[in-house]
Scaffold this motif. Structure first.
Motif, PDB file in Angstrom:
ATOM      1  N   LYS A  43       0.415  -6.302   7.114  1.00 54.85           N
ATOM      2  CA  LYS A  43      -0.933  -6.567   6.594  1.00 54.85           C
ATOM      3  C   LYS A  43      -1.774  -5.293   6.579  1.00 54.85           C
ATOM      4  N   SER A  47      -3.780  -3.450   3.566  1.00 56.54           N
ATOM      5  CA  SER A  47      -5.198  -3.117   3.741  1.00 56.54           C
ATOM      6  C   SER A  47      -5.456  -1.652   3.422  1.00 56.54           C
ATOM      7  N   ASP A 156       1.361 -11.920   1.251  1.00 53.43           N
ATOM      8  CA  ASP A 156       0.124 -11.153   1.087  1.00 53.43           C
ATOM      9  C   ASP A 156       0.348 -10.061   0.048  1.00 53.43           C
ATOM     10  N   SER A 177      -7.239  -6.745  -2.919  1.00 50.32           N
ATOM     11  CA  SER A 177      -6.564  -7.272  -1.737  1.00 50.32           C
ATOM     12  C   SER A 177      -6.612  -8.795  -1.784  1.00 50.32           C
ATOM     13  N   SER A 178      -5.548  -9.428  -1.288  1.00 53.66           N
ATOM     14  CA  SER A 178      -5.471 -10.893  -1.322  1.00 53.66           C
ATOM     15  C   SER A 178      -6.156 -11.549  -0.135  1.00 53.66           C
ATOM     16  N   ARG A 179      -6.743 -10.790   0.761  1.00 54.15           N
ATOM     17  CA  ARG A 179      -7.359 -11.364   1.941  1.00 54.15           C
ATOM     18  C   ARG A 179      -8.471 -12.344   1.578  1.00 54.15           C
ATOM     19  N   ASP A 180      -8.462 -13.529   2.208  1.00 63.31           N
ATOM     20  CA  ASP A 180      -9.517 -14.530   2.025  1.00 63.31           C
ATOM     21  C   ASP A 180      -9.729 -14.873   0.550  1.00 63.31           C
TER      22      ASP A 180
END
Length: 435
Positions: A43, A47, A156, A177-180
């Motif tokens: 991850k 990032s 991710d 970014s695929s976060r949240d």
């Protein structure tokens, strides 16, 4: 929500990366990513790649021209060559590329999903939406020509893509970014900074919600009615109508209303949205103003103001000289540094120079020794011997302590003169050399 984590504006450069540098970029870049995985996980790799400032610093430490658009293509190609053959081991896979290779991204994602539990169709949709948002929903004058989709085994992902504006000889690199994950079409960007392009079409803005709804309503109307409404909009003195569920609402064609269709930049001449972004200058040489001299001073002091034997003990590598320690300290910062450390990516060109000779020719002997030391650190840590890996991390810590407590200011011109004076000794090379 879905995060477009920022972008970089770069002078548009052409040319190719010579094989002697491309292979070294592949090797060192792969080792840096592997070290990130071992220390922080997959991850964190995604990032970092979604941070435009870190990405620019990575390209500089790999020996690319510190400010040029070529960093994007060359770094992603190097990482794809190095990581994909080891995807099963490292859990990171890179799809896409430049030009025709960008259009192969859907097929690559579907092929990957066929051998995993990942939802290939959903990944393809995410890939296409990232490209569509930056190329169509936000029309800022840059036409995409490169798209890389970086995927982890857990599903991710990050996206690095670049567009060009040939008239202005500039390129813009976009990071996602695929976060949240929440939405691709409502304020997906956390930061986009660049030169004021005048009026732009930004259908992802919050105040464009009614415009997006109206566009959806337009698709339900007959072509004749659409043409009639378009003719009204084209007359600046007339009113225009938006249809809502078969009815219509007529409003005055004031500048404020029209900016829902073409949202302007705010009063600032530089900022579209706030976030982590970078706009790099057109000058090719590394200038004093491009570098945080206090930070560079900490790097140089770490390497030169201590007895070599102390560093030999620190890194457990007999014969390691201070010049290689300079490079390794910058490599260590790329691996272990926090986001605030990458605001001056030009500083990282003091690791291995630049292929065009700025700030100095690429010192191949130093570059190869950096690869050797980092590879040795990683291999030993896999066997449970973490001394060298810990020592590499302490290089960064040592540099921070010197910078904080001693506040040395690097002598920029003297540092450049020293590098150039020893260039032949270190097998310095540029793209202009015949061999």
């Amino acid at each position: 929500m879905i995060k477009s984590t920022g972008h970089a504006d770069l002078p548009l450069h052409s040319g190719t990366v010579p094989r002697w540098l491309a292979d070294r970029m592949r090797d060192l870049g792969t080792l840096i990513i592997e070290s990130l995985i071992l220390n922080y996980g997959q991850k964190e790799v995604l990032s970092r790649l979604s941070d435009p400032l870190w990405f620019q610093s990575l390209g500089a430490v790999l020996g690319m021209d510190w400010h040029s658009s070529g960093i994007t293509t060359s770094v992603m190609y190097a990482l794809k060559r190095g990581l994909n053959p080891r995807a099963q081991e490292l859990g990171i896979y890179i799809c896409g590329g430049r030009g025709k290779y960008s259009r192969q991204t859907p097929d690559e994602l579907l092929a990957l999903s066929a051998n995993t539990s990942l939802d290939g169709e959903a990944l393809v949709r995410s890939s296409k939406l990232c490209a569509k948002v930056d190329n169509t929903a936000v029309q800022d004058g840059f036409q995409l020509y490169q798209h890389n989709f970086i995927l982890s085994r857990d599903g991710d992902w990050a996206v690095v893509q670049q567009g060009m504006n040939p008239e202005k000889r500039t390129a813009r690199r976009y990071h996602w970014s695929s976060r949240d994950l929440r939405s691709f079409v409502e304020e997906p960007h956390t930061g986009v900074t660049g030169e004021n392009q005048g009026k732009i079409l930004n259908l992802t803005a919050n105040d464009a919600l009614k415009t997006r709804e109206s566009i959806m309503d337009f698709t339900k109307e007959t072509p004749d009615k659409l043409l009639h409404e378009i003719q009204k909009i084209s007359n600046p003195d007339s009113s225009f109508s938006f249809g809502y569920g078969g009815s219509s609402k007529t409003v005055n064609s004031s500048p404020t209303e029209q900016n829902l269709l073409f949202p302007e930049l705010a009063d600032s001449t530089e900022i579209l949205y706030t976030g982590r972004n970078i706009t790099l200058p057109s000058h090719h040489e590394v200038q004093k103003e491009d570098v945080d001299l206090k930070r560079l001073g900490g790097i140089l002091a770490t390497a030169y103001e201590n007895q070599p034997k102390n560093f030999e003990s620190l890194l457990l590598t007999p014969g390691l000289g201070p010049r290689t320690l300079q490079s390794l300290t910058l490599v260590s910062e790329v691996i272990h540094g926090t986001p605030s450390r990458f605001t001056d990516p030009a500083r990282f060109s003091f690791a291995h120079g630049g292929k065009d000779g700025h700030p100095f020719p690429v010192p191949l002997k130093i570059y190869d020794q950096s690869i050797h030391v980092l590879q040795d650190c990683i291999e030993k840590s896999k066997l449970g011997y973490n001394e060298k890996s810990d020592c590499l991390r302490r290089l960064h810590t040592t540099s921070l302590n010197i910078e904080k407590n001693c506040a040395p200011q690097a002598d920029f011109e003297a540092s450049l003169a020293y590098e150039k004076a020893h260039s032949k000794e270190w097998d310095g090379r540029t793209v202009f050399d015949k061999n």
